[in-house]
Design an enzyme around this catalytic site. Structure first.
Site, PDB file in Angstrom:
ATOM      1  NE  ARG A  54      -3.040   2.495   3.181  1.00 37.96           N
ATOM      2  CZ  ARG A  54      -2.667   3.213   4.220  1.00 37.96           C
ATOM      3  NH1 ARG A  54      -1.645   2.808   4.980  1.00 37.96           N
ATOM      4  NH2 ARG A  54      -3.273   4.336   4.521  1.00 37.96           N
ATOM      5  NE  ARG A  95      -3.911  15.838   8.206  1.00 35.36           N
ATOM      6  CZ  ARG A  95      -3.737  14.662   8.789  1.00 35.36           C
ATOM      7  NH1 ARG A  95      -3.665  14.593  10.109  1.00 35.36           N
ATOM      8  NH2 ARG A  95      -3.621  13.556   8.081  1.00 35.36           N
ATOM      9  CE  LYS A 241      -8.658   4.381   3.626  1.00 32.66           C
ATOM     10  NZ  LYS A 241      -7.505   5.297   3.807  1.00 32.66           N
ATOM     11  CB  THR A 299      -6.765   0.815  11.234  1.00 39.45           C
ATOM     12  OG1 THR A 299      -7.188   1.244   9.956  1.00 39.45           O
ATOM     13  CG2 THR A 299      -6.196   2.002  11.999  1.00 39.45           C
TER      14      THR A 299
END
Length: 497
Positions: A54, A95, A241, A299
């Site tokens: 990945r 963010r 995802k 994850t």
């Protein structure tokens, strides 16, 4: 041995390495980063058990990615492996901005002000959030989570000037550039940012095998990605995802519009109530298997091995449970990208997978996945179904399939047969793309003779590479007439002579 067979064989050493690489049917995805970005380290990870690399486009330059892609391509050319490359787009990641002094201590009950109008240095007076529509989308009472949920605030007011005032529910230390999640908010940002569009162009130019779209909210996001890929006449496969509640609400349609799915538990575990994540993971895996779509569980699978040589017991169980649930692949992120022991992590994960598959794995799931008469692929589905059922009944030593589109490979894989699964294709791009699918070992083969000749060639190739022996029983699928490239319509059982 015919010339048609001999050109597909490797040296004895290559054959041994290639066979060992098929010992685990659940595939391993490893993220590339500073800890493993040289040719030798990448090859070490492949030998340890990696099937897919990945490339995370949230970090690093396109130039760095191009160098790594060339390393992986060289491995595929010179070693007996078919390693896929997955490009993971960053998506609209929100963010906080820079923080004065490098950190900010906030306490429960504090009142803060978020702004997206100007990039201010964060203080108790005002903190920048990289989301232009923040003041339009959030509503009073909605929660905002920061730094993977370590901090939680709640909206108390949206001012006429476009600032968002919040009360701190759970305090802590606020650090710069940490992620922001809006689990209660309908986000109006497009699924692909300008950076994502530029990275997608690079990914298509480099002819990667898979591209993953982050923060998918609805099936239309994948329809748009498919359109962009088709406009470039690319053969790349697209992956969604799943990391937002809205994606769970439209899960069926997202799976239909995608070639594969990633259970991205990092943000999913922040956006959803934590107690819902295990059942969400199981539900996604089950639905993907039923649609014959590859699925990755990702994850924090072995995160303690970032700096340790053994995983936590809970991590061992987590990997084992993902395997038992039937996932096609399990993924390593920081463990291989930045950890101290990348190869050891992969070896440890492979040992867990092999032990589960050797002892408790539920193979031969064809009874759960009977062909559906209303399906446009009903007839070829029926052949694949009966091929796996027959392989189970006769204790076949192999199932051998042929595919033009990859579909036969994905369908045969979805039944999770105990017999080793070998897929032959004349489409070179599919050889690596199928490396993501559970149990599949793919081979390039571009001869077009009679069906009998093709079947005997494939058996001879597998014998020559050490995967089959005289006396083995093989179930083949294919299509006839050969030159018409029809969907799978033939099944044959052969005893290897």
């Amino acid at each position: 041995m015919s010339k048609a067979v001999s050109k597909y064989l490797h040296t004895d050493m290559d054959q041994k390495a290639g066979i060992e690489h098929t010992f685990h049917k659940t595939k391993i995805v490893a993220t590339v980063g500073p800890a493993c970005d040289t040719y030798d380290k990448l090859l070490e990870l492949v030998k340890a058990g990696v099937n897919v690399f990945r490339l995370n486009f949230s970090h690093g330059s396109q130039e760095d990615k191009a160098r790594i892609i060339e390393y992986i391509r060289t491995i595929n050319k010179t070693e007996p492996y078919n390693i896929a490359i997955l490009g993971d787009l960053q998506g609209p990641k929100l963010r906080v901005g820079d923080i004065a002094g490098g950190s900010l201590a906030i306490k429960t009950g504090d009142i803060l002000t978020f702004t997206s109008k100007e990039k201010v240095m964060g203080t108790m007076e005002k903190i920048y959030v990289s989301y232009p529509n923040l003041h339009n989308d959030v509503k009073v009472g909605e929660k905002i989570l920061i730094d993977d949920g370590k901090l939680e605030v709640q909206v108390t007011e949206v001012t006429p000037a476009g600032d968002v005032k919040v009360r701190v529910n759970y305090g802590g230390t606020l650090l710069p550039k940490k992620g922001v999640n809006l689990p209660d908010t309908a986000i109006s940002l497009p699924a692909m940012t300008e950076k994502d569009i530029a990275d997608l162009e690079f990914i298509i130019e480099q002819k990667l095998d898979w591209v993953a779209l982050s923060f998918v909210r609805k099936a239309d996001d994948m329809v748009d990605l498919r359109r962009r890929v088709n406009e470039k006449q690319s053969t790349i496969k697209i992956m969604a995802k799943i990391e937002m509640p809205s994606a769970m609400e439209d899960l069926r349609n997202i799976i239909i519009e995608s070639d594969g799915i990633m259970v991205a538990r990092g943000d999913l575990g922040v956006e959803l109530p934590v107690e819902k994540v295990p059942m969400a993971q199981r539900d996604i895996i089950r639905k993907c298997i039923h649609r014959a779509k590859p699925v990755i569980v990702a994850t924090q699978m072995m995160e303690s091995m970032m700096d340790r040589v053994k995983p936590n017991r809970s991590e061992i169980t987590d990997v084992a449970n993902a395997v038992l649930e039937g996932t096609d692949a399990v993924m390593l992120s920081g463990e291989t990208a930045m950890g101290q022991h990348p190869a050891l992590v992969v070896e440890t994960m492979k040992k867990i997978i092999i032990e589960v598959e050797r002892t408790e794995y539920r193979y031969n799931r064809e009874e759960d996945l009977k062909p559906q008469p209303h399906s446009p692929s009903f007839l070829s589905d029926a052949i694949c179904y009966n091929a796996c059922k027959s392989a189970h009944d006769v204790h076949a030593d192999a199932i051998i399939g042929m595919t033009q589109s990859g579909y036969t490979g994905w369908v045969l894989s979805s039944y999770r047969p105990k017999s080793p699964l070998y897929i032959f294709t004349k489409r070179e791009h599919l050889v690596n793309q199928l490396s993501l699918s559970w149990g599949v070992r793919a081979f390039f083969y571009d001869e077009e003779q009679s069906l009998d000749d093709i079947i005997f060639d494939q058996i001879d190739i597998l014998k020559g590479r050490g995967f089959l022996n005289t006396g083995d029983v093989v179930v083949n699928t294919g299509s006839t007439p050969v030159n018409q490239h029809l969907p799978t319509n033939v099944m044959k059982i052969t005893k290897v002579s």
